[in-house]
Design an enzyme around this catalytic site. Structure first.
Site, PDB file in Angstrom:
ATOM      1  N   LYS A 180     -13.540  13.949   4.784  1.00  0.00           N
ATOM      2  CA  LYS A 180     -12.340  14.847   4.185  1.00  0.00           C
ATOM      3  C   LYS A 180     -11.519  13.846   3.516  1.00  0.00           C
ATOM      4  CE  LYS A 180      -7.885  16.058   4.123  1.00  0.00           C
ATOM      5  NZ  LYS A 180      -7.988  16.143   2.737  1.00  0.00           N
ATOM      6  N   GLU A 255      -6.077   3.286  10.461  1.00  0.00           N
ATOM      7  CA  GLU A 255      -5.191   2.283   9.596  1.00  0.00           C
ATOM      8  C   GLU A 255      -4.171   2.822   8.620  1.00  0.00           C
ATOM      9  OE1 GLU A 255      -5.842  -0.763   9.765  1.00  0.00           O
ATOM     10  OE2 GLU A 255      -7.693  -0.642  11.224  1.00  0.00           O
ATOM     11  N   CYS A 289      -2.045  -0.351   1.022  1.00  0.00           N
ATOM     12  CA  CYS A 289      -1.405  -0.699   2.196  1.00  0.00           C
ATOM     13  C   CYS A 289      -1.299  -2.198   2.549  1.00  0.00           C
ATOM     14  CB  CYS A 289      -2.282  -0.204   3.279  1.00  0.00           C
ATOM     15  SG  CYS A 289      -3.852  -0.610   3.525  1.00  0.00           S
ATOM     16  N   GLU A 390       7.775   1.692   4.050  1.00  0.00           N
ATOM     17  CA  GLU A 390       6.831   1.404   2.942  1.00  0.00           C
ATOM     18  C   GLU A 390       7.052   2.088   1.912  1.00  0.00           C
ATOM     19  OE1 GLU A 390       2.650   3.097   3.718  1.00  0.00           O
ATOM     20  OE2 GLU A 390       2.128   1.240   3.106  1.00  0.00           O
TER      21      GLU A 390
END
Ligand code: NAI
Ligand code: AKG
Length: 488
Positions: A180, A255, A289, A390
């Site tokens: 997906k 992750e 990331c 973040e």
């Protein structure tokens, strides 16, 4: 309107066939460099579509797992060759769909090719150990079996590499897969799946279902017939996925984010540190990331580092990633652009000094895209929002420190622990950094971003579910160990 009539519709891939969703609904994937350009239409699927894909994957798993690793590897080699042949076209789609420069998109596609070849080779490697038994007449050994059906939930920032570094190990160890992809980059993902289709994988071994994360992503996390779920994306969604998988006893791997520090020591090669900070923090518009976001600089070299950094940042050419002079493309979407701009406002409101950038780019054709200037703050306090959350945008926060020990303490003062780097020539700085930094990826005199496909990748603290992806580490997630004892 004339543009739209030429736009191709991409279908789900279920049981070896390209099929439209039961809903008959599609959504447009647009070019973040020009919001008026539709790159393609993708399916807005429902749980019924997912159920069909899971049923196909479950059927296919019975025979796929019985093939030898070497035979499964042959399929991966074929997919790699096809992806390599289509590299330019797929990279162009990636640039048009999510904005990274064409150079970066080509490098990523080649990385996908190499990952496929790496895991194709893994099909010929050992999957167990002989362990001495306490009984002389017993042969004891370990072997590994696939999990079964694996759900892959992938983000938009590496639309070729991440699906492949999840699917390739899943497949080589005998699992079947349902991908997906993130809707923002689903056309690129569909082209990757076309490579698997052309490679002739048996029906149902590889499947792709596009649609909203809250329906298809959550559906994968909750599906009773999906035995393992591998996810990359935001922390909030990752935790939801992990909780849902845990509740039903499925294996999961997450992750997630990073707030990655770079430390610049007073003895550092300043030009190298500047180069690494810019590349690590601003390439791909900071949408990694592993991107550098906090820069701790020893006071003795702070001013010279800042001066050199600003001189280089000012030269960055922001523009359409398909133009060869562009160094930094747009944010992936309007909402990502607005997120970045809102963090800039928070930074200013909380008292950090904005010393470069911070605005949306609106000159000429840039006004049609989701462009933001590369941005640098200084006088950032570790408790400010821009030092804690973040951002996933091209924003650097400079923080002056008076010792490496202070830098290490501040660098570790975060909920994240993905990647970290230090620029220094001093071996005691290097050793302290390696020992004390709380990060899964530790770099010395190199930027925080960038991972090698043959090495384990993952984070500490809230950056991951503590497992590792890529390299031989992938076998730990995608298989279960059986310990076998045979008494003669
Ligand atoms: N670690 C990384 O590499 C990434 C981190 N992010 C972070 O996430 C922020 C938001 O970006 P998004 O694309 O919205 O990330 P996201 O976490 O919402 O999306 C990642 C994937 O999860 C799917 N998803 C969304 N909701 C879901 C749900 N309830 N259950 C299961 N799957 C679901 C999405 O469709 C996509 O395929 C970014 O600003 C960035 O901070 C985003 C992408 C990649
Ligand atoms: O730095 C890289 O190459 C990988 C980054 C990554 O995995 C991510 O942003 O999700």
């Amino acid at each position: 309107m004339s543009l739209q009539t030429e736009v191709k519709t991409y279908f789900n891939y279920i049981d070896g066939e390209w099929v439209s969703s039961e809903t008959n609904e599609v959504e447009a994937s647009i070019n973040p460099a020009n919001k008026n350009e539709i790159v393609g239409y993708i399916q807005r699927s429902s749980i019924e579509d997912l159920n069909k894909a899971v049923a196909a994957a479950k059927r296919a798993q019975k025979s796929w797992r019985k093939l030898s690793g070497l035979t499964r590897g042959e399929y991966l080699y074929k997919a790699a060759d096809i992806l390599e042949k289509r590299m330019e076209e797929i990279a162009e789609t990636m640039t048009k769909e999510m904005g990274k420069t064409f150079v970066e998109a080509k490098a990523e596609t080649l990385r996908g090719v190499n990952i496929l070849r790496y895991y194709a080779g893994e099909g010929a490697r050992k999957i167990g150990d002989v362990i001495p038994s306490s009984d002389n007449g017993t042969l004891m050994f370990t072997t590994r079996v696939p999990l079964g059906v694996v759900g892959v939930i992938s983000p938009w920032n590496f639309p070729v590499a991440i699906p492949i570094w999840k699917m390739a190990p899943a497949l080589i160890y005998g699992n079947t897969v349902i991908l997906k992809p993130a809707s923002e980059a689903a056309v690129t993902a569909a082209k990757v799946i076309e490579c698997f289709h052309e490679a002739g994988f048996p029906k149902g071994v590889v499947n792709m279902v596009c649609g909203p994360g809250s329906v298809i992503g959550q559906g994968i996390a909750e599906h009773p017939d999906i035995n393992g779920v591998t996810f990359t994306g935001s922390n909030n969604v990752g935790k939801q996925v992990g909780r849902a998988a845990y509740e039903r006893g499925a294996k999961y791997q997450l992750e997630m984010g990073g707030k990655n520090p770079v430390i610049v020591a007073k003895d550092a090669d300043i030009d190298l540190a500047v180069e690494g900070t810019i590349s690590g923090g601003l390439r791909s518009t900071g949408q990694k990331c592993t991107a550098t976001s906090r820069v701790f600089v020893e006071s003795e070299v702070y001013e010279i580092f800042k001066e050199k950094l600003l001189a280089k940042v000012k030269q960055i050419k922001v523009g359409n990633g398909m133009e060869s002079e562009t160094w930094m493309g747009p944010c992936v979407s309007e909402s990502q652009l607005n997120t970045v701009l809102s963090y800039v406002e928070k930074g200013k409101a909380e008292g950090a000094d904005l010393i470069y950038g911070g605005k949306r780019c609106v000159e000429g054709e840039l006004a049609n895209g989701f462009y933001v200037e590369p941005t640098v703050f200084e006088n950032v306090d570790i408790n400010m929002t821009i030092a804690r959350e973040e951002i996933f945008g091209p924003v650097l926060a400079l923080i002056k420190v008076h010792s490496i020990q202070e830098a290490l303490e501040l660098a570790n003062d975060t909920e994240y622990g993905l990647s970290a780097s230090i620029y220094t020539k001093d071996i005691s700085n290097i050793l302290s950094f390696i020992n004390e930094i709380e990060a899964g990826l530790v770099k010395v005199n190199a930027e925080t971003a960038g991972v090698e496909l043959q090495a384990p990748f993952g984070g500490m603290k809230q950056s991951s579910s503590h497992s590792r992806e890529q390299g031989q580490a992938a076998i730990e997630f995608f298989t279960s160990i059986k310990t076998v004892s045979i008494k003669a």
